[in-house]
Structures are given as C-alpha cells and as structure tokens.
Scaffold this motif. Structure first.
Motif, PDB file in Angstrom:
ATOM      1  N   CYS A  75      -6.571  -0.747  -2.836  1.00  0.00           N
ATOM      2  CA  CYS A  75      -6.405   0.513  -2.118  1.00  0.00           C
ATOM      3  C   CYS A  75      -7.405   1.530  -2.666  1.00  0.00           C
ATOM      4  CB  CYS A  75      -4.973   1.027  -2.274  1.00  0.00           C
ATOM      5  SG  CYS A  75      -4.735   2.702  -1.615  1.00  0.00           S
ATOM      6  N   PRO A  76      -8.174   2.206  -1.818  1.00  0.00           N
ATOM      7  CA  PRO A  76      -9.128   3.207  -2.307  1.00  0.00           C
ATOM      8  C   PRO A  76      -8.452   4.447  -2.875  1.00  0.00           C
ATOM      9  CG  PRO A  76      -9.057   3.225   0.080  1.00  0.00           C
ATOM     10  CD  PRO A  76      -8.245   2.042  -0.351  1.00  0.00           C
ATOM     11  N   GLY A  77      -7.173   4.627  -2.559  1.00  0.00           N
ATOM     12  CA  GLY A  77      -6.475   5.801  -3.055  1.00  0.00           C
ATOM     13  C   GLY A  77      -5.872   5.614  -4.429  1.00  0.00           C
ATOM     14  N   CYS A  78      -5.130   4.528  -4.614  1.00  0.00           N
ATOM     15  CA  CYS A  78      -4.432   4.316  -5.888  1.00  0.00           C
ATOM     16  C   CYS A  78      -4.975   3.137  -6.680  1.00  0.00           C
ATOM     17  CB  CYS A  78      -2.934   4.123  -5.638  1.00  0.00           C
ATOM     18  SG  CYS A  78      -2.538   2.650  -4.657  1.00  0.00           S
ATOM     19  N   GLY A 114       3.110  -0.062   8.608  1.00  0.00           N
ATOM     20  CA  GLY A 114       3.156   1.250   9.214  1.00  0.00           C
ATOM     21  C   GLY A 114       1.873   2.027   9.046  1.00  0.00           C
ATOM     22  N   ARG A 115       0.755   1.289   8.944  1.00  0.00           N
ATOM     23  CA  ARG A 115      -0.587   1.873   8.831  1.00  0.00           C
ATOM     24  C   ARG A 115      -0.802   2.623   7.517  1.00  0.00           C
ATOM     25  NH1 ARG A 115      -0.472   5.232  14.250  1.00  0.00           N
ATOM     26  NH2 ARG A 115       1.587   5.675  13.359  1.00  0.00           N
ATOM     27  N   ARG A 116      -0.003   2.297   6.489  1.00  0.00           N
ATOM     28  CA  ARG A 116      -0.122   2.992   5.208  1.00  0.00           C
ATOM     29  C   ARG A 116      -0.097   1.997   4.053  1.00  0.00           C
ATOM     30  NH1 ARG A 116       0.513   8.470   5.425  1.00  0.00           N
ATOM     31  NH2 ARG A 116       1.141   9.308   7.457  1.00  0.00           N
ATOM     32  N   CYS A 117      -0.715   2.398   2.937  1.00  0.00           N
ATOM     33  CA  CYS A 117      -0.695   1.584   1.727  1.00  0.00           C
ATOM     34  C   CYS A 117       0.745   1.412   1.249  1.00  0.00           C
ATOM     35  CB  CYS A 117      -1.544   2.252   0.641  1.00  0.00           C
ATOM     36  SG  CYS A 117      -1.381   1.503  -0.996  1.00  0.00           S
ATOM     37  N   ARG A 118       1.097   0.198   0.846  1.00  0.00           N
ATOM     38  CA  ARG A 118       2.449  -0.060   0.379  1.00  0.00           C
ATOM     39  C   ARG A 118       2.779   0.749  -0.882  1.00  0.00           C
ATOM     40  NH1 ARG A 118       6.066  -4.152   1.206  1.00  0.00           N
ATOM     41  NH2 ARG A 118       4.524  -5.374   2.389  1.00  0.00           N
ATOM     42  N   ALA A 119       1.781   0.969  -1.756  1.00  0.00           N
ATOM     43  CA  ALA A 119       2.034   1.622  -3.042  1.00  0.00           C
ATOM     44  C   ALA A 119       2.023   3.146  -2.949  1.00  0.00           C
ATOM     45  CB  ALA A 119       1.005   1.158  -4.070  1.00  0.00           C
ATOM     46  N   CYS A 120       0.925   3.713  -2.412  1.00  0.00           N
ATOM     47  CA  CYS A 120       0.790   5.178  -2.438  1.00  0.00           C
ATOM     48  C   CYS A 120       0.986   5.837  -1.079  1.00  0.00           C
ATOM     49  CB  CYS A 120      -0.570   5.572  -3.011  1.00  0.00           C
ATOM     50  SG  CYS A 120      -1.970   5.090  -1.959  1.00  0.00           S
ATOM     51  N   ARG A 121       1.075   5.033  -0.028  1.00  0.00           N
ATOM     52  CA  ARG A 121       1.372   5.504   1.328  1.00  0.00           C
ATOM     53  C   ARG A 121       0.251   6.321   1.966  1.00  0.00           C
ATOM     54  NH1 ARG A 121       4.139   2.160   3.248  1.00  0.00           N
ATOM     55  NH2 ARG A 121       4.779   3.568   4.943  1.00  0.00           N
ATOM     56  N   ILE A 122      -0.967   6.234   1.443  1.00  0.00           N
ATOM     57  CA  ILE A 122      -2.041   6.921   2.142  1.00  0.00           C
ATOM     58  C   ILE A 122      -2.371   6.126   3.408  1.00  0.00           C
ATOM     59  CG2 ILE A 122      -3.015   7.813  -0.006  1.00  0.00           C
ATOM     60  CD1 ILE A 122      -5.337   5.802   0.424  1.00  0.00           C
ATOM     61  N   ILE A 132      -4.075   3.926   6.225  1.00  0.00           N
ATOM     62  CA  ILE A 132      -5.125   2.905   6.283  1.00  0.00           C
ATOM     63  C   ILE A 132      -5.908   3.141   7.570  1.00  0.00           C
ATOM     64  CG2 ILE A 132      -5.629   0.433   6.377  1.00  0.00           C
ATOM     65  CD1 ILE A 132      -2.878  -0.044   5.083  1.00  0.00           C
ATOM     66  N   PRO A 133      -7.213   3.342   7.498  1.00  0.00           N
ATOM     67  CA  PRO A 133      -7.996   3.656   8.708  1.00  0.00           C
ATOM     68  C   PRO A 133      -7.817   2.607   9.805  1.00  0.00           C
ATOM     69  CG  PRO A 133      -9.318   4.005   6.744  1.00  0.00           C
ATOM     70  CD  PRO A 133      -8.050   3.330   6.285  1.00  0.00           C
TER      71      PRO A 133
END
Length: 276
Positions: free
Chosen positions: A40-43, A62-70, A72-73
């Motif tokens: 993940c580029p965020g976390c 849900g179009r989001r990272c499982r860990a930090c929920r940012i 996903i494009p």
C-alpha cells in the motif's frame, strides 16, 4: 473451442493487467517492477495474495486498503479489466496464430503507456523500448515460422515511416507533439505494419478523430479550453488497438470503394470466372 480459448486468454489478460499496474506505478519513478513486493502506498503494508485478485479484490475491499482504508485508485481495476477484455477479443480476432503473441505484447505495452500518459503526460522509455523489442521479436518469430519475410519488410518500413513523419511534425511544431509521441509512432508502425500500412493509417486517423470528438465534448461541457493539454499517447494507443480489432474490415471496405471488382474477386476464384 474459440470461446474457451478466448476465456483463457481473458483470464491471462487479467493477470497481465495486474502486472501492468505495477509497471505504471513504478517505472515512471525509476523503480524495479520485480522488487519489492507490492504494498500500500499509504501505510506500506504488503498486499496479501487474497487482496491481489484482479478486479475482484478491489470490489471486495470496497475500493480501500484493508489496513489503512485509503482509497485505491480506479485505474487498477480499469487496466486489469481492459487487458482481460482486449486479450479475449484478440484471441477471437486472430485465433491461435503466429500473429497473436505480437498483438498481445503490443496491446499490453500500449495500455501501460496510455495509463502513464493519462496520469503523468509521460511515455517512459523503459516501457516504449521493451514493448518495441518484444513486439519485433514476436514478429520475427512469426516471419520465420510462416516464411512471410516480405511482411517483416513492410513492418520495418511502416515503423521508419511513422517515426519520420512524427519527427517532422515535432520538428516543425514541438508544441503539437512531444518526442515521446514520436517514439510511440515508431512502435505503432512496428505493431501494425505486419497487418499492412493501411492499418497504421487507420490507427492515426481514427485515434485523432476520436480525440477531436472527446476534446469538443469536454469544451462544450466547460471542462477544458483550447489551451488544455490532451494526452496524445492515449489517443494513438486507442487508435492502434481499434486498428488491431476492426481495421481489417474497414480496410476491405475502403478497397471495395476504390476497386469496384474487389468484392467479386473471391467469387471469381471459386467459380472459375475471370475478372474483365
């Protein structure tokens, strides 16, 4: 058999699309596409295998990272789905032929380049040259397997001609075309020249016309002006892929307009008739 083969190639395309996303994310930044593993580029959390299933994982998460929920494009599932659909379509178009590997490599490279151009207005050399080299290698293999060396000569002529034409346009008005588009033109000549010069012409004309329509629509909607820059690499890539899939019937139709006997040649050959 053809439908089963198309489904298989579509699944292969989904996997290839996942790799293309890695290339689009890393190559412009000068990073390796092989290491380290995707994260993940965020976390910076490594992406688990269950979260790396093309298209499906994006939807389930849900179009989001499982860990930090940012977020996903959307580019990720779009590239994966497009690659899968185009691989399946080209499997139906070319069948299991010597042309198919070159068409698939060419298409995959164009999709990666189009994605980079859409996001960054950049056509990385580290994507252009490997695509060019692999496509040329596949066509060289096809020529050796079929003995159609003349088609390889036409391919080379189309590549040089397209590069020279776009180079001249770039030299006359650099604001019209970046040099990345010049290199892309050489790639288009290589990928389409095997099918014939008119496929290359169709790609440039169809892509430019589609780009014009999109530009006019965006201006009418107030989302761009005459000074707004459009990613011309996306336009050329779209025209090239269209030429691969539907260029042949369009070229045949054009030939029939310029040659009134073109539609009767096949009948004459099978019935023993002669063209006047």
């Amino acid at each position: 058999m053809s439908s089963t083969f198309a489904v298989f190639m579509g699944l292969l395309g989904l996997a290839v699309g996942s790799f293309l996303n890695v290339a689009v994310s890393r190559v412009p930044a000068g990073r390796s596409v092989l290491r380290p593993r995707s994260a993940c580029p965020g976390c910076a959390t490594p992406i688990a295998a269950r979260d790396n299933i093309p298209v499906v994982s994006w939807l389930l998460l849900g179009r989001r990272c499982r860990a930090c929920r940012i977020p996903i494009p959307a580019r990720y599932p779009i590239v994966e789905a497009l690659t899968g659909l185009l691989f399946a379509a080209e499997a139906l178009r070319f069948g299991w032929s010597e042309t198919l590997p070159a068409a698939l490599v060419f298409t995959a490279g164009l999709l990666a380049l189009a994605a980079c151009d859409a996001e960054l207005f950049l056509l990385p050399l580290r994507l252009v040259y490997p695509t060019l080299g692999l496509t040329a290698a596949c066509l060289l293999t096809a020529a050796g397997a079929t003995g159609q060396w003349h088609r390889l000569g036409v391919t080379a002529a189309c590549a040089v001609g397209a590069f020279a034409l776009f180079f001249a346009l770039h030299w006359v008005r650099p604001a019209w075309l970046g040099f990345g588009d010049v290199r892309l033109a050489g790639l288009l000549g290589t990928g389409l020249g095997w099918l014939g010069p008119w496929h290359l012409v169709f790609a440039v004309v169809a892509g430019s016309f589609a780009g014009l329509l999109v530009g006019l629509a965006l201006m009418a909607a107030g989302r761009m002006t005459r000074q707004t820059r459009l990613p011309f690499g996306v336009i050329l890539a779209g025209g090239a892929i269209a030429a691969l899939l539907v260029g042949a019937p369009v070229v045949r139709w054009y030939d029939s307009l310029s040659d009134p006997y073109a539609n009767t040649i096949g009948t004459s050959l099978t019935t023993g008739g002669h063209r006047p």
